[in-house]
Design an enzyme around this catalytic site. Sequence first.
Site, mmCIF file in Angstrom:
data_model
loop_
_atom_site.group_PDB
_atom_site.id
_atom_site.type_symbol
_atom_site.label_atom_id
_atom_site.label_comp_id
_atom_site.label_asym_id
_atom_site.label_seq_id
_atom_site.Cartn_x
_atom_site.Cartn_y
_atom_site.Cartn_z
ATOM 1 C CB CYS A 141 6.136 19.432 45.621
ATOM 2 S SG CYS A 141 5.653 18.299 46.932
ATOM 3 C CG HIS A 142 8.351 22.389 43.658
ATOM 4 N ND1 HIS A 142 8.809 21.518 44.620
ATOM 5 C CD2 HIS A 142 8.103 23.561 44.284
ATOM 6 C CE1 HIS A 142 8.842 22.154 45.785
ATOM 7 N NE2 HIS A 142 8.420 23.378 45.605
ATOM 8 N N GLY A 143 5.790 20.340 40.088
ATOM 9 C CA GLY A 143 5.431 20.087 38.698
ATOM 10 C C GLY A 143 6.405 19.283 37.868
#
Length: 182
Positions: A141-143
């Site tokens: 999703c956001h790393g």
Amino acid sequence: MAETTTTVVEPTRRDFLFIATGAVGAVGAATLVWPFVQSLTPDAATVAAGAPVDVDLTPIAEGQIVKVFWRGKLIFIRNRTPAEIKAAEDVNVATLRDPQADSARVKEGHAKWLVVYGNCTHLGCVPLGHQGEYEGWFCPCHGSVFDTSGRVRGGPAPTNLPVPPYAFTSDTKIVIGQEATA
């Protein structure tokens, strides 16, 4: 052709009193029944506790990650390889965003078994296992990146993957949702 007449009946005061009396009676009955119905539900402490989950570790191959649910939450159980354990133990804890030694995240004598909640600590997405720079978990999703000990190593996640309460009942069985009694 026959004429038809339509008679409109206006509600009377008696109709109003009949409806109002019925409504008051229904509210009164609900007031009497509600405590009885409420007494049938389980105690809030019982619901919050959740039943412990027994997990047999025997079928989990070395290097494999399995997913189980406890209290509606995803739990990862990882059978770590000797190389993964060594990599996790060799990390300089002072360099970590959320400093925690690998030994504090596993049970003594059971370093090969890592048990953590399976949601990223940033916004709750499910990280992918055996991914990322450290071959731990990678959150698509956001790393966010986690190592083989579930410690945050990069990305926006503020903390490590939490360790749920669990205890070994034998060398090959654990109970999630229960701490060791000894």
